[in-house]
Design an enzyme around this catalytic site. Sequence first.
Site, PDB file in Angstrom:
ATOM      1  N   LYS A   1       0.826  -1.201   0.000  1.00  0.00           N
ATOM      2  CA  LYS A   1       0.000   0.000   0.000  1.00  0.00           C
ATOM      3  C   LYS A   1       0.863   1.255   0.000  1.00  0.00           C
ATOM      4  CE  LYS A   1      -4.007  -1.725   2.584  1.00  0.00           C
ATOM      5  NZ  LYS A   1      -5.017  -1.440   1.554  1.00  0.00           N
TER       6      LYS A   1
ATOM      7  N   ARG B   1     -10.671 -11.287   1.501  1.00  0.00           N
ATOM      8  CA  ARG B   1     -11.487 -12.333   0.860  1.00  0.00           C
ATOM      9  C   ARG B   1     -10.783 -13.675   0.886  1.00  0.00           C
ATOM     10  NH1 ARG B   1     -11.595  -8.547  -4.321  1.00  0.00           N
ATOM     11  NH2 ARG B   1     -11.579  -7.053  -2.622  1.00  0.00           N
TER      12      ARG B   1
HETATM   13  N1  BES Z   1      -8.245  -3.562   4.255  1.00  0.00           N
HETATM   14  C1  BES Z   1      -8.391  -3.097   2.928  1.00  0.00           C
HETATM   15  C2  BES Z   1      -9.682  -2.299   2.700  1.00  0.00           C
HETATM   16  C3  BES Z   1      -9.794  -1.006   3.456  1.00  0.00           C
HETATM   17  C4  BES Z   1      -9.470   0.176   2.831  1.00  0.00           C
HETATM   18  C5  BES Z   1     -10.308  -0.975   4.726  1.00  0.00           C
HETATM   19  C6  BES Z   1      -9.610   1.362   3.512  1.00  0.00           C
HETATM   20  C7  BES Z   1     -10.440   0.213   5.411  1.00  0.00           C
HETATM   21  C8  BES Z   1     -10.100   1.387   4.802  1.00  0.00           C
HETATM   22  C9  BES Z   1      -8.409  -4.283   1.949  1.00  0.00           C
HETATM   23  O1  BES Z   1      -7.639  -5.364   2.318  1.00  0.00           O
HETATM   24  C10 BES Z   1      -7.878  -3.798   0.656  1.00  0.00           C
HETATM   25  O2  BES Z   1      -6.720  -3.495   0.598  1.00  0.00           O
HETATM   26  N2  BES Z   1      -8.745  -3.712  -0.349  1.00  0.00           N
HETATM   27  C11 BES Z   1      -8.371  -3.276  -1.634  1.00  0.00           C
HETATM   28  C12 BES Z   1      -8.887  -4.272  -2.635  1.00  0.00           C
HETATM   29  C13 BES Z   1      -8.285  -4.123  -3.997  1.00  0.00           C
HETATM   30  C14 BES Z   1      -6.824  -4.507  -3.972  1.00  0.00           C
HETATM   31  C15 BES Z   1      -9.060  -5.016  -4.949  1.00  0.00           C
HETATM   32  C16 BES Z   1      -9.000  -1.910  -1.866  1.00  0.00           C
HETATM   33  O3  BES Z   1     -10.116  -1.666  -1.435  1.00  0.00           O
HETATM   34  O4  BES Z   1      -8.334  -1.066  -2.476  1.00  0.00           O
HETATM   35 MN    MN Z   2      -5.639  -5.214   1.698  1.00  0.00          MN
END
Ligand code: BES
Ligand code: MN
Length: 511
Positions: free
Chosen positions: A290, A364
């Site tokens: 990230k 997921r």
């Molecule tokens: N934990 C994150 C989602 C999240 C984002 C929670 C902001 C709380 C605040 C999740 O694991 C994630 O990284 N999701 C990605 C999915 C993508 C890679 C398909 C996202 O939402 O960008």
């Molecule tokens: Mn994630």
Amino acid sequence: MPATHKIIAAASLAIAAMLAPAHAQPSFSFSAPDSDIDGDIVLMVGEGLDMTATMTAVDAATSGRLTAALEQADFTGSFGASLKLHAMSPYETIVVIGTGEEELTPRKLTDLGGHAAAHSGDDVTVLADNLDTDVEAAGAWLAKGFALRSYSFDKYKSGDDADDTEQFVTVMSAAPAAATELYTGDLQYVVEGVTFARDIGTEPGNKVYPEVVADRVRTLFSGVRNVRIDVLDAQDIRREGMGSLMGVGMGSINDPRLVVIRYNGAGTDEAPIALVGKGITFDTGGISIKPNNGMWLMKSDLSGAVAVAGSVYAAAKRQAPVNIVGLMPLAENMPGRDAIRPGDVLTTMGGKTIEIISTDAEGRLVLADAVQYAQEEFNPRLLLNIATLTGSAARAVGDDYAVVITRDLETSLDMMEIGERAGEDVWPLPLHPSHFDQIKSDIADIKNTGGSPGASIGAAVVGTFIDEDQPWVHLDIAGVDWLNSDVATAPKGHAGWGVRFMDQLIREESE
Ligand code: BES
Ligand code: MN
Ligand code: ZN
């Protein structure tokens, strides 16, 4: 884990156990109205400032200064409005809270309790015998909101920043005996469940990793009747063939766990409700790392898992007549030496394979194995999974709703009603056959991401592991688990979102 790390981990666990939470819940007593009060008081006032007996008495005691002050401030009593008045002898302070013009539901009473707490730091008497409500034991709901709003997390503050003096709150309500019973025998446990979720959700990643969460869950439930806790460690997870949960955990020195909480409050032959919560103790994104901005917040990427623990706790403490199994797949998503890569293929416990497109779509993956395990082991009558799954969900519905996705609109509408009563609202997003088509992989059964909308794609990945005829609810709480500013029933920070929702669901499912 190498032996040296085990020793360090054991030592840090011991230290964590010694640091009792610095915040204490307020101590409540419920009594009949009594005109002989002084000190700090909270007064509830309806829209239009209807002069109830209580308000008349307080106004008389202040020689009319109360009504004069309300008039001067143009205070009308609209719901949630507040005014703090000083120099109102015989009282120290009077906090006036507007209750609006509609009849007060448990949810509204809870919010009012929260507003009262927001303005009272010391011992206080809440005058609540004059409310427009049919709710029996209204005072208990006020106390619930008061307690929820009074949360703080001071564990890592040294010196005298930490406020550990106990606050005594007297709630003067119409049915004090009933309020005492409802609060101490029931609602208090919901507050404790929320508090647990907030505590663990606020804990940083270096202090709380899968093993520690499992330990904290054991401590939470110790001595609670009809509960059995099993913790699957990395070896067990491998042995069960949970390649997807294992895969996510592999990049971290802190091994994954699967915590299984069984509460047996009904006959052994009654199918349970299964609650499955994503428990990523820190989400760096893994190799698909990230960006730096705001990454610290990913310490709360286990909000779903801790909400599951909190809601099962509340049900078990009140010995609800229902069977529940809570599952917490726990892992830390780190880009370590053994981390999974984009392009890798993982085999889940049921044999289905997943091609990893982004290691950041890890929630997921841990849910895939956990929901499969829930169905195979427990044959639940309802399966709910709850997760901070996608930024997409947060963008779609904002801060006021969690996303609910089901296979049929009817179930989603039921969930909206449950959320409305619980004080935690949900709003539906779709799940279309095209969302399943979009996650077809060239080399495996499915891929873990691709296509849009993101929240529905995430649900489709989890849904791939849910039997077609399994009653199923998917909650995406990425937008609601963390508060950037105070709300009625919570200070800013970790909201503990989901405990109240699932608590309400459990109540309605066990009626
Ligand atoms: N934990 C994150 C989602 C999240 C984002 C929670 C902001 C709380 C605040 C999740 O694991 C994630 O990284 N999701 C990605 C999915 C993508 C890679 C398909 C996202 O939402 O960008
Ligand atoms: Mn994630
Ligand atoms: Zn995540």
